[in-house]
Motif scaffolding. Structure first.
Motif, PDB file in Angstrom:
ATOM      1  N   GLU A  59       0.812  -1.334   0.054  1.00  0.00           N
ATOM      2  CA  GLU A  59       0.093   0.018  -0.010  1.00  0.00           C
ATOM      3  C   GLU A  59       0.883   1.158  -0.022  1.00  0.00           C
ATOM      4  O   GLU A  59       0.612   2.368  -0.588  1.00  0.00           O
ATOM      5  CB  GLU A  59      -1.031  -0.014   1.264  1.00  0.00           C
ATOM      6  N   HIS A  60       2.110   1.297   0.644  1.00  0.00           N
ATOM      7  CA  HIS A  60       2.821   2.293   0.792  1.00  0.00           C
ATOM      8  C   HIS A  60       3.939   2.309  -0.374  1.00  0.00           C
ATOM      9  O   HIS A  60       5.112   3.042  -0.036  1.00  0.00           O
ATOM     10  CB  HIS A  60       3.603   2.486   2.086  1.00  0.00           C
ATOM     11  N   ASP A  61       3.934   1.543  -1.081  1.00  0.00           N
ATOM     12  CA  ASP A  61       5.054   1.398  -2.455  1.00  0.00           C
ATOM     13  C   ASP A  61       6.161   1.085  -1.905  1.00  0.00           C
ATOM     14  O   ASP A  61       7.272   1.834  -2.219  1.00  0.00           O
ATOM     15  CB  ASP A  61       4.848   2.729  -3.232  1.00  0.00           C
ATOM     16  N   LEU A  62       6.636   0.059  -0.815  1.00  0.00           N
ATOM     17  CA  LEU A  62       7.749   0.124  -0.324  1.00  0.00           C
ATOM     18  C   LEU A  62       8.689  -1.105  -0.877  1.00  0.00           C
ATOM     19  O   LEU A  62       9.626  -1.441  -0.421  1.00  0.00           O
ATOM     20  CB  LEU A  62       7.658  -0.055   1.208  1.00  0.00           C
ATOM     21  N   VAL A  63       7.935  -1.936  -1.568  1.00  0.00           N
ATOM     22  CA  VAL A  63       8.425  -2.986  -2.031  1.00  0.00           C
ATOM     23  C   VAL A  63       9.283  -2.842  -3.396  1.00  0.00           C
ATOM     24  O   VAL A  63       8.882  -2.273  -4.478  1.00  0.00           O
ATOM     25  CB  VAL A  63       7.416  -4.060  -2.387  1.00  0.00           C
ATOM     26  N   ASP A  64      10.754  -3.319  -3.304  1.00  0.00           N
ATOM     27  CA  ASP A  64      11.574  -3.104  -4.447  1.00  0.00           C
ATOM     28  C   ASP A  64      11.577  -4.398  -5.494  1.00  0.00           C
ATOM     29  O   ASP A  64      11.672  -4.280  -6.475  1.00  0.00           O
ATOM     30  CB  ASP A  64      12.926  -2.718  -3.868  1.00  0.00           C
ATOM     31  N   GLU A  65      11.346  -5.442  -4.899  1.00  0.00           N
ATOM     32  CA  GLU A  65      11.492  -6.796  -5.367  1.00  0.00           C
ATOM     33  C   GLU A  65      10.654  -7.624  -4.938  1.00  0.00           C
ATOM     34  O   GLU A  65      10.447  -8.034  -3.653  1.00  0.00           O
ATOM     35  CB  GLU A  65      12.970  -7.238  -5.725  1.00  0.00           C
ATOM     36  N   TYR A  66       9.946  -8.669  -6.005  1.00  0.00           N
ATOM     37  CA  TYR A  66       9.112  -9.960  -5.773  1.00  0.00           C
ATOM     38  C   TYR A  66       9.891 -10.881  -5.881  1.00  0.00           C
ATOM     39  O   TYR A  66      10.265 -10.974  -7.077  1.00  0.00           O
ATOM     40  CB  TYR A  66       7.579  -9.673  -6.204  1.00  0.00           C
ATOM     41  N   ARG A  67       9.960 -12.059  -4.960  1.00  0.00           N
ATOM     42  CA  ARG A  67      10.440 -13.247  -5.518  1.00  0.00           C
ATOM     43  C   ARG A  67       9.098 -14.061  -5.162  1.00  0.00           C
ATOM     44  O   ARG A  67       8.928 -14.655  -4.014  1.00  0.00           O
ATOM     45  CB  ARG A  67      11.702 -13.573  -4.663  1.00  0.00           C
ATOM     46  N   LEU A  68       8.585 -14.401  -6.188  1.00  0.00           N
ATOM     47  CA  LEU A  68       7.376 -15.334  -6.225  1.00  0.00           C
ATOM     48  C   LEU A  68       7.402 -16.804  -6.380  1.00  0.00           C
ATOM     49  O   LEU A  68       7.952 -17.237  -7.419  1.00  0.00           O
ATOM     50  CB  LEU A  68       6.158 -14.720  -7.070  1.00  0.00           C
ATOM     51  N   TRP A  69       7.071 -17.641  -5.504  1.00  0.00           N
ATOM     52  CA  TRP A  69       7.061 -19.259  -5.648  1.00  0.00           C
ATOM     53  C   TRP A  69       5.764 -19.878  -5.998  1.00  0.00           C
ATOM     54  O   TRP A  69       5.027 -19.797  -5.062  1.00  0.00           O
ATOM     55  CB  TRP A  69       7.824 -19.822  -4.569  1.00  0.00           C
ATOM     56  N   VAL A  70       5.673 -19.866  -7.272  1.00  0.00           N
ATOM     57  CA  VAL A  70       4.203 -20.174  -7.810  1.00  0.00           C
ATOM     58  C   VAL A  70       4.029 -21.791  -7.812  1.00  0.00           C
ATOM     59  O   VAL A  70       4.445 -22.334  -8.628  1.00  0.00           O
ATOM     60  CB  VAL A  70       3.986 -19.568  -9.031  1.00  0.00           C
ATOM     61  N   PHE A  71       3.070 -22.173  -7.071  1.00  0.00           N
ATOM     62  CA  PHE A  71       2.876 -23.865  -6.751  1.00  0.00           C
ATOM     63  C   PHE A  71       1.759 -23.993  -7.694  1.00  0.00           C
ATOM     64  O   PHE A  71       0.716 -23.261  -7.835  1.00  0.00           O
ATOM     65  CB  PHE A  71       2.673 -24.127  -5.227  1.00  0.00           C
ATOM     66  N   PRO A  72       1.896 -25.283  -8.363  1.00  0.00           N
ATOM     67  CA  PRO A  72       0.564 -25.556  -9.373  1.00  0.00           C
ATOM     68  C   PRO A  72      -0.447 -26.033  -8.582  1.00  0.00           C
ATOM     69  O   PRO A  72      -1.021 -27.453  -8.549  1.00  0.00           O
ATOM     70  CB  PRO A  72       1.318 -26.838 -10.050  1.00  0.00           C
TER      71      PRO A  72
END
Length: 214
Positions: free
Chosen positions: A141-154
């Motif tokens: 919400e406060h735009d503080l994230v610089d990078e996402y590491r997303l582990w997407v499970f099937p």
């Protein structure tokens, strides 16, 4: 400025709630806890170690802190993840607890967004956020994230807490890395890429479909 990295396990439909066990988070009557457990392989284990060792600090919400603090201090330093987590600075955002006892932990109360923004201004390695679904909503919400590491499970669950629930700031992302496990888990890393560029799909005057992607 330090980079703030959100690393999280997701289902294909974006649910991040209780990947690690049935009792991890039953809020909202959630009955699918533990949905990630049977997909782990050596590739994923190696990536978790690699990512953890890159951290300069850990930022956690209260629920994830409780889970981690009940486990990792009891694991010896022969385990590289335990050695890193137990020794590194940890910041815990909570309105419900008065103290944190895990080694090298600091409690953040009050203005969490302001406190995290100040942490990012300090010197040091990347700040990693693991789990901590409620905290992540505040960071987004406060735009503080610089990078996402997303582990997407099937897996598709159809219910549960989602990574991008409400309050997300519209933004473009750039895919900087992707890997796939032997069990079909897709591991993507995205960094900020400015504002979204909008357009429209229209066939040109000559009727060439290829105009859509040239």
């Amino acid at each position: 400025m330090r980079k703030l990295v959100v690393g999280t396990f997701l289902t294909v439909d974006g649910v991040m709630q209780a990947p690690g066990g049935p009792e991890e988070d039953r809020e909202g009557g959630f009955e699918h806890g533990g949905w990630s457990v049977n997909y782990w392989d050596e590739v994923m284990g190696g990536l978790i170690v690699e990512s953890t060792l890159e951290a300069g600090a850990l930022l956690l919400g209260r629920k994830t802190y409780d889970i981690f603090a009940a486990h990792w201090p009891h694991v010896g330093d022969h385990d590289p993840i335990a050695a890193k987590l137990n020794s590194m600075p940890k910041y815990v955002a909570s309105r419900t607890i008065d103290k944190v006892t895990w080694n090298n932990s600091t409690l953040i109360k009050g203005d969490v967004a302001g406190a995290v923004a100040a942490l990012k201004e300090q010197a040091g390695g990347e700040i990693q956020v693991t789990g901590s679904g409620d905290l992540i909503q505040t960071l987004i919400e406060h735009d503080l994230v610089d990078e996402y590491r997303l582990w997407v499970f099937p897996v598709v669950l159809g219910e549960g807490k989602r990574l991008f629930a409400t309050g997300a700031v519209p933004a473009a992302l750039k895919l900087i890395d992707t890997k796939t496990s032997s069990t079909g888990v897709a591991i993507h890393a995205y960094e900020r890429a400015g504002v979204i560029q909008y357009g429209t799909f229209e066939v040109d005057q000559q009727g060439e479909t290829a105009a859509l992607w040239k």
